[in-house]
Write an enzyme that holds these catalytic residues in place. Structure first.
Site, PDB file in Angstrom:
ATOM      1  NE  ARG A  26      -5.857  -4.840  -1.802  1.00 49.55           N
ATOM      2  CZ  ARG A  26      -5.055  -5.418  -0.905  1.00 49.55           C
ATOM      3  NH1 ARG A  26      -5.109  -5.086   0.359  1.00 49.55           N
ATOM      4  NH2 ARG A  26      -4.173  -6.341  -1.277  1.00 49.55           N
ATOM      5  CB  ALA A  28      -6.427 -13.267  -4.273  1.00 46.78           C
ATOM      6  N   GLY A  29      -7.417 -13.678  -1.269  1.00 51.49           N
ATOM      7  CA  GLY A  29      -7.974 -14.567  -0.245  1.00 51.49           C
ATOM      8  C   GLY A  29      -9.168 -13.920   0.436  1.00 51.49           C
ATOM      9  CB  CYS A 136       0.657  -5.938  -3.998  1.00 48.30           C
ATOM     10  SG  CYS A 136      -1.109  -5.483  -3.992  1.00 48.30           S
ATOM     11  CB  SER A 138       0.318 -11.059  -0.407  1.00 42.34           C
ATOM     12  OG  SER A 138       0.201 -12.390   0.044  1.00 42.34           O
ATOM     13  CG  ASP A 206      -4.483 -11.297  -7.475  1.00 42.38           C
ATOM     14  OD1 ASP A 206      -3.329 -10.862  -7.393  1.00 42.38           O
ATOM     15  OD2 ASP A 206      -5.449 -10.827  -6.839  1.00 42.38           O
ATOM     16  CE  LYS A 242      -5.015 -16.306  -2.743  1.00 42.54           C
ATOM     17  NZ  LYS A 242      -4.025 -15.763  -1.801  1.00 42.54           N
TER      18      LYS A 242
HETATM   19  P1  RI2 Z   1      -3.669 -12.421  -0.617  1.00 36.98           P
HETATM   20  C1  RI2 Z   1      -4.021  -8.577  -4.358  1.00 36.98           C
HETATM   21  O1  RI2 Z   1      -4.878  -8.054  -5.306  1.00 36.98           O
HETATM   22  C2  RI2 Z   1      -2.573  -8.520  -4.769  1.00 36.98           C
HETATM   23  O2  RI2 Z   1      -2.350  -8.757  -6.132  1.00 36.98           O
HETATM   24  C3  RI2 Z   1      -2.015  -9.585  -3.861  1.00 36.98           C
HETATM   25  O3  RI2 Z   1      -0.738 -10.010  -4.246  1.00 36.98           O
HETATM   26  C4  RI2 Z   1      -3.081 -10.660  -4.057  1.00 36.98           C
HETATM   27  O4  RI2 Z   1      -4.322  -9.953  -4.039  1.00 36.98           O
HETATM   28  C5  RI2 Z   1      -3.057 -11.793  -3.073  1.00 36.98           C
HETATM   29  O5  RI2 Z   1      -3.577 -11.425  -1.843  1.00 36.98           O
HETATM   30  P2  RI2 Z   1      -5.800  -6.726  -5.067  1.00 36.98           P
HETATM   31  O6  RI2 Z   1      -7.107  -7.200  -4.500  1.00 36.98           O
HETATM   32  O7  RI2 Z   1      -4.775 -13.386  -0.875  1.00 36.98           O
HETATM   33  O8  RI2 Z   1      -5.078  -5.745  -4.164  1.00 36.98           O
HETATM   34  O9  RI2 Z   1      -2.336 -13.086  -0.459  1.00 36.98           O
HETATM   35  O10 RI2 Z   1      -5.961  -6.171  -6.468  1.00 36.98           O
HETATM   36  O11 RI2 Z   1      -3.999 -11.489   0.538  1.00 36.98           O
END
Ligand code: RI2
Length: 331
Positions: A26, A28-29, A136, A138, A206, A242
């Site tokens: 999980r 987004a990156g 969350c 990130s 995201d 993104k």
């Molecule tokens: P990075 C996550 O989504 C969160 O919403 C977080 O802020 C976003 O991805 C960005 O993540 P989820 O997969 O790419 O937990 O900065 O639903 O790591």
């Protein structure tokens, strides 16, 4: 349609798709890099000799990966970066296969460098004794805070929200405290209570729309509202992949709605009560102080420009649900 019908999909690719869907992979990156990795695995696994069959396999894998989670545009931008390359490539199987592998590797390496670069830029904004609130988990935010700490900023403290219902805030708290950074885990609902102590809110993203609206973990927009009321800077960290090219053309960002069991594990205790679980919300640009990207710090209003100048190709693929059978996959 199921994930494994007419074209034989490698088990490892299905495992990655399954783990994205179930949020074992999980962020987004990270999910964008994982789909690029899955494309490499898929391309390397093909044992036939037909260019057409190979392309069909690639298209099928893209369809499966696109069906995993709908909101983070990073996933679709990664896939369309790769698909554009092999769809336009000409030559024998070796040429087409290596166009997939090269594009996927380029994406992964671009992504890792972008996270590092944002960390460099972002860490300069953090000052000694800053109290940072984040929501969350990130990876860009974590990178930034750790870099600020490592490069000698003293007295940094972090308030990490729990981030219900999946509690990704626990991951954030563990990652930071594991590096010796003081963290306090707080309930999502206590953000307004704590905001008077906060110097900066920093969150990931995201998807960022052309108008500068930021789609991030559910609850982000409430935090932005509270920060705005208290005159606290609200910073978003996001790689350029993104930003959503399709929103330039007026397309909406699809907000993922996940299973009610994530909110109430024992649903039967609430017989007859409907439970909803949207995973993301939209923070309007007027609540965002700045967006920090690998190409620099921009006001949210410049998002359309980022898409036009540095834009990732408009995704040819969109999220479409593909049923996953109970006993699928896979391992
Ligand atoms: P990075 C996550 O989504 C969160 O919403 C977080 O802020 C976003 O991805 C960005 O993540 P989820 O997969 O790419 O937990 O900065 O639903 O790591």
């Amino acid at each position: 349609m199921s994930w494994n019908n007419e074209v034989k999909i490698p088990g490892e690719v299905l495992r990655i798709a399954y783990e994205i869907k179930n949020m074992k992979i999980r962020g987004a990156g990270r999910i964008a890099r994982a789909v690029a990795e899955a494309m490499i695995i898929g391309a390397e696994s093909y044992r036939g000799e037909s260019v057409n069959d190979f392309k069909d396999l690639m298209r099928k894998i893209i369809e499966i990966l696109s069906s995993t989670r709908p909101t983070a545009v990073s996933l679709f931008n990664a896939l369309s970066y790769i698909s554009r390359r092999f769809e336009n490539a000409e030559g024998d199987l070796d040429v087409i296969r290596s166009s997939v592998i090269t594009a996927a590797r380029e994406f992964i390496s671009y992504s890792l460098n972008a996270v590092k670069r944002i960390g460099e830029i972002g860490s300069r904004i953090i000052k000694n004794d800053d109290v940072i609130l984040t929501h969350c988990n990130s990876s860009v935010v974590i990178e930034t805070i750790i870099r600020a700490f490592k490069t000698g900023k003293r007295g940094i403290k972090v308030l990490a929200t729990e981030t219900r219902p999946k509690f990704q805030g626990h991951i954030t708290a563990k990652m930071l405290s594991g590096r010796g950074i003081p963290v306090v885990l707080i309930p999502d609902s206590s953000v307004r209570y704590f905001m008077k102590d906060v110097d900066k809110v920093i969150v990931g993203a995201d998807t960022i729309a052309a108008n500068g609206a930021v789609v991030n973990k559910i609850g982000t927009s409430l935090i932005a509202l509270i920060a705005s009321e208290a005159n606290v800077d609200f910073l978003v960290m996001a790689e350029t992949y993104k930003f959503s090219p399709a929103t330039l053309l007026g397309e909406y960002v699809k907000i993922e709605e996940r299973s009610p069991e994530e909110v109430i594990p024992e649903l039967s205790e609430l017989k007859g009560i409907k439970v909803r679980n949207p995973a993301f919300d939209v923070t309007p640009p007027e609540y965002i102080t700045a967006i920090i990207t690998e190409i620099g710090i921009i006001p949210p209003q410049a998002s359309a420009l980022v898409i036009k100048e540095y834009g990732w190709p408009i995704a040819n693929y969109e999220h479409r649900e593909i049923a996953v059978e109970e006993d699928e996959p896979i391992l």
